[in-house]
Design an enzyme around this catalytic site. Structure first.
Site, PDB file in Angstrom:
ATOM      1  CG  HIS A 179      63.201  50.751  60.097  1.00 20.61           C
ATOM      2  ND1 HIS A 179      63.141  52.096  59.610  1.00 20.61           N
ATOM      3  CD2 HIS A 179      62.401  49.988  59.486  1.00 20.61           C
ATOM      4  CE1 HIS A 179      62.549  51.731  58.390  1.00 20.61           C
ATOM      5  NE2 HIS A 179      62.083  50.426  58.163  1.00 20.61           N
TER       6      HIS A 179
ATOM      7  CE  LYS B  37      79.632  53.419  81.877  1.00 18.49           C
ATOM      8  NZ  LYS B  37      79.908  54.923  81.468  1.00 18.49           N
TER       9      LYS B  37
ATOM     10  CB  SER C 257      83.796  55.772  84.401  1.00 16.57           C
ATOM     11  OG  SER C 257      83.474  56.653  85.253  1.00 16.57           O
TER      12      SER C 257
ATOM     13  CD  GLU D  73      81.919  55.519  73.417  1.00 13.65           C
ATOM     14  OE1 GLU D  73      81.010  55.371  73.795  1.00 13.65           O
ATOM     15  OE2 GLU D  73      82.979  56.414  73.698  1.00 13.65           O
TER      16      GLU D  73
END
Length: 466
Positions: A163, A290, A284, A297
């Site tokens: 979980h 970043k 970024s 992704e």
């Protein structure tokens, strides 16, 4: 009202000035997609031409001319790619037309005793069979990368999750080998797909077979098939192999997506389990600090497109009567796209696994949070005092509650603290509740103990060597 003069072709839209014929040519043509089958089409044509000559259906000189012409077409396509002549519709007519330009009248004999229906079914099976082999090779490469990193981190402690909550300590090597097992099953699925599809439709002709005395077994053998398909109608209309292949691709993509998701989570600051190399990250446009896990992704995102391709082909096939319908022309684009995405995703994840920097110190720190060794305390009560597990579970829950009230970890409790919950706990040694003690105790078959991980790594290496 506009003063523009009406034109009968205007109802078709500005792009199609020639009217419905232009639209029909465009919607009917598949050459931009199926040109990818050109190698398989040439192979099938060679096998068919040789068989026709061997059976006395065409002359030996005609067969020799056809084979020579096909060799020339292969050289042309290798050098300059396949031209897209929309008016020729597909790769089969593209090859046949070029063959006629090269050798003249004998080219027309190549299509004796076959149809584009069995021709495309054969080409497509050959392509999918090759893709199954390529998938196996790429998955094996991912497995090798996983095993190498698992061996490196056989005893690196990390939190195991259920979980997405810290559950029990595990080893990073054990975690990585879970993906090895997934890839192993993926390879077996592709192998099964290749085995099931390995029958040749060639010679089924349009749908009913042919009256010519052909030798289907000969063409099947020449193309590496196990046998000809048993039913001509099924031979030309079956796309089970394409659906099954897409299912295999989708399942493998799901596994990659899960691994990619972990890389994304682990590289975020709240986790801090890994540092992704610059090669697999981007910056970024506005935030200079970043480091975005874009490659992971995109692997995760590609999986949605792959599943869509799988679903789409099933929907296309579900309502088609026997035998061939033009709907089936749309079978190749989603399959090619899905395979390309999986192939790219496999390369990306293999590279990522091979080069990512794991941060075991951070993993170990998190592994001890959330009372992750509470189950070890319950197990100790069962093993050393013969309690039923449910009773041991209840006692351990009381211990955890005490820790929560005091804001301390399990191993910070004193023997007196433990005895205040249950007198039998006074004999519990605190090292039993450490993450190392927990991990080392999980020696059951398939368990996370470093000993078992080492054995699993050795077995995996042996499997990969065959």
């Amino acid at each position: 009202m506009s003063g523009r003069k009406s034109d009968s072709s205007s109802i078709w839209g500005g792009r199609f000035g020639a009217g419905p014929d232009a639209i029909m040519r465009e919607i009917n043509a598949s050459i931009p997609v199926d040109k990818r089958l050109w190698r398989q089409d040439l192979a099938g044509s060679r096998a068919h031409a040789r068989m026709l000559a061997d059976c006395g259906i065409i002359s030996a000189p005609d067969a020799e001319a056809i084979l020579s012409g096909l060799d020339q077409i292969e050289a042309e396509y290798e050098a300059g790619g396949v031209p897209e002549h929309i008016e020729l519709e597909d790769i089969h007519m593209q090859v046949e037309t070029r063959l006629k330009e090269l050798i003249g009248e004998p080219a027309g004999r190549l299509h004796t005793a076959r149809s584009r229906n069995d021709q495309v079914a054969t080409d497509f099976r050959l392509w999918v069979r090759d893709a199954c082999t390529a998938a196996d090779t790429a998955l094996k490469g991912l497995q090798a990368a996983l095993v190498a990193r698992a061996e490196e981190h056989a005893d690196s402690v990390m939190p195991g999750f259920t979980h997405l909550q810290v559950a029990q300590p595990v080893t990073l090597g054990h975690h990585l080998l879970a993906y090895y097992e997934m890839a192993k099953r993926d390879r077996s699925r592709f192998a099964d797909c290749a085995r099931r599809l390995n029958q040749s439709p060639l010679g089924s002709a349009a749908l009913a077979g042919t009256s010519f005395p052909i030798d289907r077994a000969a063409t099947a053998k020449a193309l590496g098939f196990d046998a000809p398909t048993a039913n001509s109608m099924d031979g030309v209309s079956d796309r089970d192999f394409a659906v099954e292949f897409l299912g295999c691709v989708a399942q493998a993509a799901i596994h990659l997506s899960r691994l990619a998701e972990e890389m994304i989570l682990w590289s975020s600051q709240p986790f801090g389990f890994v540092k992704l190399p610059d090669a697999w990250s981007t910056g970024s446009s506005i935030m200079p600090q970043k480091r975005n896990p874009d490659a992971a992704e995109l692997v995760r995102g590609h999986t949605g497109r792959i599943i869509g391709a799988f679903t789409g082909l099933m929907i296309t096939m579900k309502g088609l009567p026997l035998t061939y319908s033009k709907d089936m022309q749309d079978d190749k684009a989603p399959l090619f796209e899905a395979w390309d995405l999986l192939d790219l995703s496999l390369a990306a994840m293999t590279g990522m696994v091979s080069t990512v920097t794991f941060l075991p110190q951070r993993m170990r720190a998190v592994a001890g949070t959330g009372f992750s060794t509470a189950t070890d305390l319950a197990d100790w009560l069962v093993r050393d005092h013969g309690l039923p597990f449910r009773e041991a579970h209840h006692i351990t829950g009381a211990v955890v509650k005490l820790c929560e009230e005091r804001g301390i970890a399990l191993e910070a409790l004193t023997p007196e603290d433990l005895a205040s919950i249950d007198s039998r706990l006074k004999d519990c040694t605190l090292p039993d509740l450490s993450v190392d003690g927990s991990v080392n105790s999980r020696t059951s078959a398939g368990g996370t103990a470093p000993l078992r991980v080492g054995e699993a790594v050795a077995l995996a290496k042996q499997e990969l060597s065959t």
